[in-house]
Scaffold this motif. Structure first.
Motif, PDB file in Angstrom:
ATOM      1  N   UNK A 136      73.043  10.731  38.825  1.00 35.32           N
ATOM      2  CA  UNK A 136      72.449  10.467  40.134  1.00 35.32           C
ATOM      3  C   UNK A 136      73.412   9.619  40.961  1.00 35.32           C
ATOM      4  N   UNK A 137      73.746  10.106  42.133  1.00 39.88           N
ATOM      5  CA  UNK A 137      74.502   9.308  43.093  1.00 39.88           C
ATOM      6  C   UNK A 137      73.496   8.630  44.016  1.00 39.88           C
ATOM      7  N   UNK A 147      69.877  -2.083  50.339  1.00 39.95           N
ATOM      8  CA  UNK A 147      69.724  -3.525  50.515  1.00 39.95           C
ATOM      9  C   UNK A 147      69.874  -4.207  49.157  1.00 39.95           C
ATOM     10  N   UNK A 148      70.589  -5.328  49.164  1.00 41.61           N
ATOM     11  CA  UNK A 148      70.816  -6.100  47.933  1.00 41.61           C
ATOM     12  C   UNK A 148      70.176  -7.470  48.061  1.00 41.61           C
ATOM     13  N   UNK A 158      67.691   1.338  46.490  1.00 42.01           N
ATOM     14  CA  UNK A 158      68.572   2.501  46.588  1.00 42.01           C
ATOM     15  C   UNK A 158      67.818   3.766  46.968  1.00 42.01           C
ATOM     16  N   UNK A 159      68.546   4.691  47.571  1.00 43.37           N
ATOM     17  CA  UNK A 159      68.027   6.049  47.772  1.00 43.37           C
ATOM     18  C   UNK A 159      68.954   7.030  47.088  1.00 43.37           C
ATOM     19  N   UNK A 160      68.385   8.090  46.548  1.00 44.85           N
ATOM     20  CA  UNK A 160      69.170   9.099  45.854  1.00 44.85           C
ATOM     21  C   UNK A 160      69.849  10.004  46.875  1.00 44.85           C
ATOM     22  N   UNK A 161      71.155  10.103  46.770  1.00 43.90           N
ATOM     23  CA  UNK A 161      71.944  10.937  47.677  1.00 43.90           C
ATOM     24  C   UNK A 161      72.161  12.325  47.086  1.00 43.90           C
ATOM     25  N   UNK A 162      72.401  12.378  45.779  1.00 43.77           N
ATOM     26  CA  UNK A 162      72.672  13.660  45.132  1.00 43.77           C
ATOM     27  C   UNK A 162      72.384  13.538  43.644  1.00 43.77           C
ATOM     28  N   UNK A 163      72.124  14.668  43.016  1.00 46.44           N
ATOM     29  CA  UNK A 163      71.889  14.729  41.575  1.00 46.44           C
ATOM     30  C   UNK A 163      72.726  15.863  41.007  1.00 46.44           C
ATOM     31  N   UNK A 195      79.358   0.758  48.369  1.00 43.97           N
ATOM     32  CA  UNK A 195      77.905   0.647  48.445  1.00 43.97           C
ATOM     33  C   UNK A 195      77.202   1.811  47.751  1.00 43.97           C
ATOM     34  N   UNK A 196      77.875   2.417  46.785  1.00 39.60           N
ATOM     35  CA  UNK A 196      77.302   3.538  46.047  1.00 39.60           C
ATOM     36  C   UNK A 196      77.310   3.230  44.556  1.00 39.60           C
TER      37      UNK A 196
END
Length: 212
Positions: free
Chosen positions: A149-150, A155-156, A131-136, A41-42
């Motif tokens: 960007x991770x 939601x799909x 999506x939400x940004x987890x890390x850059x 899911x990433x």
């Protein structure tokens, strides 16, 4: 026989993604890109630091990844050499980029509200991932001119006709993604449209003629 040609472009073929994000004034930005890959899911996105999308993702920490079908190639190509950044960087100007504040309108696309993020979905895209940004992570050599960007898929949304009936799986036969291969557009293994991006990057064209 293998040769060592010194390839300058390594776009061997990946799906095109339309990334929608929010500008500082709350309006929507839309950017086509093809440096993306998924696991579970990433998703990992590779973006140049000079684009408006990179600035938006760093600030807003969210986006929608809209996956166009091959039939949407004309809309994608119309916005290929545009940027949502008013002060267009010089290196983009030389490739033919211009500022475009409303890429949805230019592409003939429709904003559709997302459920969990503030960036809009593209209504015409049969698959949309909020999506939400987890890390850059900076990358791109010593100059660090790119960011990886991770993002976490929250939601799909999938067009119902693409699902295998009675399952939560996409039918790989029915789904025909738009693919970018060495700056050219492909769908179903065939070249489907001339590419403004290939012209801007001075890529040589060796495409089969299309009927009409």
């Amino acid at each position: 026989m293998h040769v060592v040609p010194g390839l300058k472009v390594l776009y061997f073929g990946t799906p095109v993604v339309l990334i929608s994000s929010r500008n500082p004034d709350g309006t929507a930005n839309l950017a086509p890109m093809s440096s993306a890959w998924w696991l579970n899911q990433s998703c990992l996105l590779g973006l140049g630091n000079s684009g408006q999308t990179t600035a938006n993702l760093l600030r807003e920490r969210e986006c929608v990844l809209n996956l166009p079908s091959a039939s949407m190639v004309d809309a994608v190509d119309r916005i290929a050499l545009t940027t949502g950044r008013p002060d267009v960087p010089e290196h983009k100007i030389t490739k033919g980029y211009r500022y475009e504040p409303d890429k949805f309108a230019l592409g003939g696309l429709t904003e559709q509200a997302a459920d969990l993020v503030r960036a809009p979905r593209v209504a015409q895209c049969p698959i949309q991932l909020e999506c939400r940004v987890v890390a850059a992570h900076p990358f791109g050599g010593p100059d660090g001119d790119c960011t990886a960007f991770e993002v976490e898929v929250l939601r799909t949304h999938v067009e119902e006709s693409l699902l295998i009936p009675g399952t939560p799986y996409v039918d790989p036969i029915g789904w025909d993604p738009l693919v970018m291969k060495f700056c050219e557009f492909f769908g179903g293994g065939e070249n489907v449209h001339p590419s403004r991006l290939a012209d801007g990057w001075n890529m040589p064209h060796r495409l089969a003629p299309t009927g009409g």
